[in-house]
Design a protein around this motif. Sequence first.
Motif, PDB file in Angstrom:
ATOM      1  N   ALA A  33      56.243  31.150  38.705  1.00 17.00           N
ATOM      2  CA  ALA A  33      55.447  31.362  39.829  1.00 17.00           C
ATOM      3  C   ALA A  33      55.130  30.124  40.754  1.00 17.00           C
ATOM      4  O   ALA A  33      54.831  30.352  42.020  1.00 17.00           O
ATOM      5  CB  ALA A  33      54.562  32.572  39.801  1.00 17.00           C
ATOM      6  N   ALA A  34      55.142  28.973  39.996  1.00 17.51           N
ATOM      7  CA  ALA A  34      54.643  28.007  40.596  1.00 17.51           C
ATOM      8  C   ALA A  34      53.161  28.026  41.439  1.00 17.51           C
ATOM      9  O   ALA A  34      53.014  27.663  42.499  1.00 17.51           O
ATOM     10  CB  ALA A  34      55.488  27.379  41.527  1.00 17.51           C
ATOM     11  N   ALA A  35      52.215  28.834  40.886  1.00 17.03           N
ATOM     12  CA  ALA A  35      50.899  29.184  41.439  1.00 17.03           C
ATOM     13  C   ALA A  35      50.002  27.971  41.252  1.00 17.03           C
ATOM     14  O   ALA A  35      49.887  27.308  40.647  1.00 17.03           O
ATOM     15  CB  ALA A  35      50.212  30.249  40.802  1.00 17.03           C
ATOM     16  N   SER A  36      49.441  27.821  42.362  1.00 17.39           N
ATOM     17  CA  SER A  36      48.288  26.756  42.668  1.00 17.39           C
ATOM     18  C   SER A  36      46.998  27.401  42.038  1.00 17.39           C
ATOM     19  O   SER A  36      45.987  26.603  42.220  1.00 17.39           O
ATOM     20  CB  SER A  36      48.536  25.892  44.280  1.00 17.39           C
ATOM     21  OG  SER A  36      47.939  27.129  44.972  1.00 17.39           O
ATOM     22  N   HIS A  37      46.680  28.710  42.598  1.00 15.39           N
ATOM     23  CA  HIS A  37      45.580  29.271  42.206  1.00 15.39           C
ATOM     24  C   HIS A  37      46.001  30.717  41.921  1.00 15.39           C
ATOM     25  O   HIS A  37      46.634  31.239  42.379  1.00 15.39           O
ATOM     26  CB  HIS A  37      44.697  29.183  43.703  1.00 15.39           C
ATOM     27  CG  HIS A  37      43.358  29.529  43.813  1.00 15.39           C
ATOM     28  ND1 HIS A  37      42.107  28.758  43.905  1.00 15.39           N
ATOM     29  CD2 HIS A  37      42.801  30.801  43.543  1.00 15.39           C
ATOM     30  CE1 HIS A  37      41.186  29.391  43.828  1.00 15.39           C
ATOM     31  NE2 HIS A  37      41.447  30.819  43.372  1.00 15.39           N
ATOM     32  N   LEU A  38      45.093  31.297  40.894  1.00 15.87           N
ATOM     33  CA  LEU A  38      45.168  32.667  40.711  1.00 15.87           C
ATOM     34  C   LEU A  38      43.796  33.613  40.805  1.00 15.87           C
ATOM     35  O   LEU A  38      43.003  32.961  40.770  1.00 15.87           O
ATOM     36  CB  LEU A  38      45.579  32.588  39.154  1.00 15.87           C
ATOM     37  CG  LEU A  38      46.701  31.786  38.505  1.00 15.87           C
ATOM     38  CD1 LEU A  38      46.752  31.613  37.062  1.00 15.87           C
ATOM     39  CD2 LEU A  38      48.010  32.304  39.071  1.00 15.87           C
TER      40      LEU A  38
ATOM     41  N   GLY B  69      42.949  26.539  40.341  1.00 15.77           N
ATOM     42  CA  GLY B  69      42.079  27.517  40.734  1.00 15.77           C
ATOM     43  C   GLY B  69      42.213  28.597  40.261  1.00 15.77           C
ATOM     44  O   GLY B  69      43.328  29.326  40.035  1.00 15.77           O
ATOM     45  N   VAL B  70      41.089  29.273  39.768  1.00 16.66           N
ATOM     46  CA  VAL B  70      41.061  30.802  39.429  1.00 16.66           C
ATOM     47  C   VAL B  70      39.936  31.409  40.045  1.00 16.66           C
ATOM     48  O   VAL B  70      38.691  31.060  40.004  1.00 16.66           O
ATOM     49  CB  VAL B  70      40.826  30.792  37.894  1.00 16.66           C
ATOM     50  CG1 VAL B  70      40.574  32.132  37.251  1.00 16.66           C
ATOM     51  CG2 VAL B  70      42.187  30.280  36.989  1.00 16.66           C
ATOM     52  N   THR B  71      40.171  32.637  40.447  1.00 14.54           N
ATOM     53  CA  THR B  71      39.228  33.374  41.083  1.00 14.54           C
ATOM     54  C   THR B  71      39.028  34.916  40.194  1.00 14.54           C
ATOM     55  O   THR B  71      40.069  35.277  40.203  1.00 14.54           O
ATOM     56  CB  THR B  71      39.234  33.787  42.506  1.00 14.54           C
ATOM     57  OG1 THR B  71      39.182  32.400  43.410  1.00 14.54           O
ATOM     58  CG2 THR B  71      38.330  34.627  43.138  1.00 14.54           C
ATOM     59  N   THR B  72      37.996  35.423  39.862  1.00 15.59           N
ATOM     60  CA  THR B  72      37.968  36.681  39.130  1.00 15.59           C
ATOM     61  C   THR B  72      37.055  37.571  40.208  1.00 15.59           C
ATOM     62  O   THR B  72      36.145  37.265  40.591  1.00 15.59           O
ATOM     63  CB  THR B  72      37.116  36.540  37.762  1.00 15.59           C
ATOM     64  OG1 THR B  72      37.841  35.569  37.106  1.00 15.59           O
ATOM     65  CG2 THR B  72      37.192  37.878  37.087  1.00 15.59           C
ATOM     66  N   VAL B  73      37.889  38.779  40.507  1.00 14.79           N
ATOM     67  CA  VAL B  73      37.071  39.584  41.409  1.00 14.79           C
ATOM     68  C   VAL B  73      36.454  40.798  40.578  1.00 14.79           C
ATOM     69  O   VAL B  73      37.107  41.539  39.460  1.00 14.79           O
ATOM     70  CB  VAL B  73      37.895  40.168  42.237  1.00 14.79           C
ATOM     71  CG1 VAL B  73      37.426  41.291  43.321  1.00 14.79           C
ATOM     72  CG2 VAL B  73      38.859  38.881  43.105  1.00 14.79           C
ATOM     73  N   GLU B  74      35.085  41.198  40.892  1.00 17.29           N
ATOM     74  CA  GLU B  74      34.357  42.293  40.135  1.00 17.29           C
ATOM     75  C   GLU B  74      34.983  43.728  40.851  1.00 17.29           C
ATOM     76  O   GLU B  74      35.736  43.810  41.554  1.00 17.29           O
ATOM     77  CB  GLU B  74      32.948  42.197  40.557  1.00 17.29           C
ATOM     78  CG  GLU B  74      32.502  40.954  39.902  1.00 17.29           C
ATOM     79  CD  GLU B  74      32.546  40.831  38.269  1.00 17.29           C
ATOM     80  OE1 GLU B  74      32.217  42.129  37.654  1.00 17.29           O
ATOM     81  OE2 GLU B  74      33.003  40.104  38.029  1.00 17.29           O
ATOM     82  N   ALA B  75      34.725  44.794  40.128  1.00 21.43           N
ATOM     83  CA  ALA B  75      35.134  46.023  40.369  1.00 21.43           C
ATOM     84  C   ALA B  75      34.575  46.627  41.481  1.00 21.43           C
ATOM     85  O   ALA B  75      33.390  46.267  42.002  1.00 21.43           O
ATOM     86  CB  ALA B  75      34.734  47.072  39.239  1.00 21.43           C
ATOM     87  N   GLU B  76      35.521  47.385  42.483  1.00 23.80           N
ATOM     88  CA  GLU B  76      34.965  47.818  43.769  1.00 23.80           C
ATOM     89  C   GLU B  76      34.628  49.237  43.314  1.00 23.80           C
ATOM     90  O   GLU B  76      35.443  49.922  42.909  1.00 23.80           O
ATOM     91  CB  GLU B  76      36.052  47.936  44.599  1.00 23.80           C
ATOM     92  CG  GLU B  76      35.685  48.325  46.136  1.00 23.80           C
ATOM     93  CD  GLU B  76      35.023  47.311  46.847  1.00 23.80           C
ATOM     94  OE1 GLU B  76      34.532  47.700  47.944  1.00 23.80           O
ATOM     95  OE2 GLU B  76      34.631  46.200  46.197  1.00 23.80           O
ATOM     96  N   GLU B  77      33.418  49.692  43.784  1.00 24.74           N
ATOM     97  CA  GLU B  77      32.794  51.073  43.376  1.00 24.74           C
ATOM     98  C   GLU B  77      32.904  51.997  44.687  1.00 24.74           C
ATOM     99  O   GLU B  77      32.656  51.671  45.693  1.00 24.74           O
ATOM    100  CB  GLU B  77      31.517  50.935  42.673  1.00 24.74           C
ATOM    101  CG  GLU B  77      31.576  50.201  41.276  1.00 24.74           C
ATOM    102  CD  GLU B  77      30.183  50.330  40.620  1.00 24.74           C
ATOM    103  OE1 GLU B  77      29.141  51.010  41.451  1.00 24.74           O
ATOM    104  OE2 GLU B  77      30.043  49.993  39.255  1.00 24.74           O
ATOM    105  N   GLU B  78      32.998  53.361  44.245  1.00 18.07           N
ATOM    106  CA  GLU B  78      32.724  54.435  45.241  1.00 18.07           C
ATOM    107  C   GLU B  78      32.237  55.336  44.438  1.00 18.07           C
ATOM    108  O   GLU B  78      32.361  56.169  43.502  1.00 18.07           O
ATOM    109  CB  GLU B  78      34.078  54.792  45.720  1.00 18.07           C
ATOM    110  CG  GLU B  78      34.078  56.057  46.695  1.00 18.07           C
ATOM    111  CD  GLU B  78      33.598  55.672  48.046  1.00 18.07           C
ATOM    112  OE1 GLU B  78      32.831  56.364  48.865  1.00 18.07           O
ATOM    113  OE2 GLU B  78      33.501  54.320  48.497  1.00 18.07           O
TER     114      GLU B  78
END
Length: 328
Positions: free
Chosen positions: A118-123, A152-161
Motif C-alpha cells: 500500500a506504500a502508506a505514509s500515514h495510517l 504517522g498513525v491516527t486512531t479515531v474513537e467511536a461515533e455514537e448515536e
Amino acid sequence: MSAFQLHNLTENVPDSLAGGVVAIGNFDGVHRGHQVVLGRALNEARKAGVPALALSFEPHPRTLFKPQSPVFRLTAEQDKAGIVEAFGMDGLLTLPFTKELAGTEAEAFVTDILRGRAAASHLVTGFNFHFGKGRAGSPEFLQEVGQRDGFGVTTVEAEEEGGDAISSSRIRRQLGAGDVAAAADLLGYRWRVGGTVVKGAQLGRTLGYPTANLALAENCRLAHGIYAVRLRRADGSLHDGVASFGRRPTFDNGAPLLETFVFDFSDDLYGERIEVSLFEHLRGEEKFDSAEALVEQMDRDSEAARKALAAATPLSNLDERLSFDRNV
C-alpha cells in the motif's frame, strides 16, 4: 488528484497512489462512524498533498470464518467504491481476506502490506481495529511501530448515536425490520443497493406497472415490503419510483426480487447497472385476493411514494451527492 482508482492489493499500488494516507477497515455500509475515519484520512492527505485512500477487505472476514452463515453485506465492493468516491477519497484498495492473510503476523502485515504494497505514509484506523495472527495487531501496536519506523498513525474513537456506538450490526437490524429511515440516520445517507437489471416474470407489465428488477444477494435481510425509492441509471440520471422487495405472494411466492416501478419512464433498463436508494418504508408485503385489488393498492403506494420523495431533503453532503444530485 487523478480520477478515482480501484486497486487489488495483491500487488503494489501504482506510483500515482504511493505515499498516500490510508484509512483501514471493513467499511461495510460506510456509515457515519466509518466516515469519521475516512474524513480524518482525507484531511491528513490534503494537508500533505498526497492521495487519500481507503483499504477494505473482501470477502467480509465473518463470511470467511463462518461460510455457513455469511454476513448480510450492507455494501458490495462496487457499491462501496461508489460511496467512498462520492465521499471524496482518491481510491479504494481491496485486500483479499484469506486464511493465509488471517495468519499473517501483525508486524509482517504492517511491513509487507500497509507499508509495502500500500506504500502508506500515514495510517488511520478506528479505535477497535485489530489485525494479524490472533488479532495481535491493535491501534496501540500501530502507534508503536509508527514511532519506530517514522510513519504517522491516527486512531479515531467511536461515533455514537442514542448512547450507543454506530455500527454495521445496528444498521443490519434496522434494515431487517424495514426501518430504512433509522438506518439512514446512522449511515448519513439513504441505504442503497446496486446491480444489473434482470428479467422477471413480467407480471408488472400486465398490471400497468413494469418494473426494473434486481436479484439481491441471498444473505440480504432487508424486510420484505414496499418502499419509496430513487433509482440512478448508469448515465448518472436520477428517477423517482416505488419498489417492492419480496416474493410476490399474490402470484408465485418465488425467489425474492427488488422490483422498482419508475415514475413517468418508458426506457428499457434490461442489462443496465442501476443503484436504488431506499427512502421510506411504506408497508409490509401482502397477499391480495385479486390482481385488481393489488393494482388499487399499488396506485395508493405510488401516490405515497411520490409524496415521500417530494418531501425528502438530504441528510448530508454525501447523501446529496448519492441520492439528490441530478447532474448527469
